[in-house]
Design an enzyme around this catalytic site. Structure first.
Site, PDB file in Angstrom:
ATOM      1  CD  GLU A  67      -3.160  -0.436   1.843  1.00 36.72           C
ATOM      2  OE1 GLU A  67      -2.619   0.567   3.136  1.00 36.72           O
ATOM      3  OE2 GLU A  67      -4.208  -0.852   2.408  1.00 36.72           O
TER       4      GLU A  67
ATOM      5  CG  ASP B 262      -2.147  12.869   6.375  1.00 37.38           C
ATOM      6  OD1 ASP B 262      -1.908  13.583   6.914  1.00 37.38           O
ATOM      7  OD2 ASP B 262      -2.912  11.524   6.414  1.00 37.38           O
TER       8      ASP B 262
ATOM      9  CD  GLU C  31      -1.658   7.441   5.715  1.00 37.10           C
ATOM     10  OE1 GLU C  31      -0.315   8.300   6.722  1.00 37.10           O
ATOM     11  OE2 GLU C  31      -2.610   7.275   5.364  1.00 37.10           O
TER      12      GLU C  31
END
Ligand SMILES: *[C@@H]1O[C@H](CO)[C@@H](O)[C@H](O)[C@H]1NC(C)=O
Ligand SMILES: *[C@@H]1O[C@H](CO)[C@@H](O)[C@H](O)[C@H]1NC(C)=O
Ligand SMILES: *[C@@H]1O[C@H](CO)[C@@H](O)[C@H](O)[C@H]1NC(C)=O
Ligand SMILES: *[C@@H]1O[C@H](CO)[C@@H](O)[C@H](O)[C@H]1NC(C)=O
Ligand SMILES: *[C@@H]1O[C@H](CO)[C@@H](O)[C@H](O)[C@H]1NC(C)=O
Length: 259
Positions: free
Chosen positions: A77, A79, A81
């Site tokens: 995988e 903000d 992110e």
């Protein structure tokens, strides 16, 4: 897989178009797992079963334009992110905005490319009126200070720039159901092309270099909005504005999301 790679995160903290990792960033954790090379032009973050790693800008900024090119470790995988992923499934990017300590404004996307394949550009434009996130120059989210009638609490405290790689198994992949496969460690993320073009807190509020003239009053053009809607229609997989969990409580917030 549940690594979380934070590409760009601005965090409240106590110019010019630089930048290199030596001059502008401090490695803040990871005990040797973060490595700056090539005279400050490249940064590598790695994570194994003992620790992840990360770094933080030396300066605190108040508004700016921040960009990094990044290539992610395989199988995971961002903000901004990157959330870990299962092999064969599209990668997910999580975005969030905190104001006055309050977050819960997540919007999540599937990526339309493989972020582990090559370097892509992730950037955040933070102005006194709006915060826009981009991937490869395409706006994916606009968060405004004001809705059509009213100013709302906004990100207007000084922040430093962070990037890190850590084990987010407890929440990141499918809500924490899938754990990191440590047999594939170490996980390594590569960064380059750090660009920081920022303003700094000052007694009168904030002070910017001349470069700011080109972006401080920027807003999303009609063309940007069209592109953004196209991308969001196709790739947004979660939006707090439509989460039944927040029903009835986020209409003010959602009225300031661009588009
Ligand atoms: C971490 O990984 C190393 C190398 O694969 C292994 O030798 C060690 O036992 C692992 N440590 C833990 C706490 O899992
Ligand atoms: C960055 O590192 C320098 C030198 O080690 C230190 O003086 C400074 O306080 C650090 N800054 C931050 C924000 O950690
Ligand atoms: C990212 O930015 C760099 C430097 O500004 C540029 O050379 C590169 O083509 C960009 N990459 C993508 C995928 O847009
Ligand atoms: C922010 O928006 C207000 C109201 O639209 C405008 O008067 C002001 O000039 C904008 N400030 C900047 C820096 O763009
Ligand atoms: C904008 O926010 C204000 C303050 O929370 C709210 O009263 C108003 O209804 C919002 N405007 C729109 C168009 O949603």
């Amino acid at each position: 897989m549940s690594l979380v790679l934070l590409v760009l995160l601005l965090i409240s903290a106590a110019a010019g178009v630089a930048a290199d990792f030596n001059t502008d960033m401090n490695i803040t954790w990871g005990d040797g797992r973060a490595i700056i090379s090539n005279n400050g032009l490249n940064l590598q973050l790695s994570m194994d079963n003992i620790s992840g790693s990360g770094c933080e800008s030396k300066a605190a900024f108040l508004y700016g334009r921040f960009e990094l090119s990044s290539a992610q470790p395989a199988q995971d995988e961002v903000d901004l992110e990157f959330l870990g992923n299962l092999e064969g499934q599209p990668y997910k990017l999580n975005t969030n905005v905190f104001t006055e300590g309050k977050g819960n404004r997540e919007q999540r996307f599937h990526l339309w490319f493989d972020p582990t394949g090559d370097f892509h550009n992730y950037s955040i434009l933070w102005t006194p009126n709006q915060t826009i996130s981009y991937i490869d120059g395409i706006p994916i989210r606009g968060f405004m200070k004001a809705n059509s009638t009213t100013q709302l609490p906004y990100v207007e405290k000084a922040m430093t720039l962070h990037t890190s790689l850590w084990d987010g198994s407890d929440w990141a992949t499918d809500g924490g159901r899938i754990k990191v496969d440590w047999s594939k460690a170490p996980f390594i993320a590569h960064y380059r092309n750090l660009k920081i073009d920022a303003c700094f807190p000052s007694e009168s509020g904030y002070t910017c270099g001349n470069d700011a003239a080109s972006w401080i009053e920027k807003s999303l053009s009609q063309q940007d909005l069209t592109l953004m809607h196209m991308i969001r229609d196709q790739y947004m997989i979660y939006n707090y504005c439509t989460d039944p969990k927040y029903k009835g409580t986020v209409s003010d917030e959602c009225s300031r999301e661009a588009g």
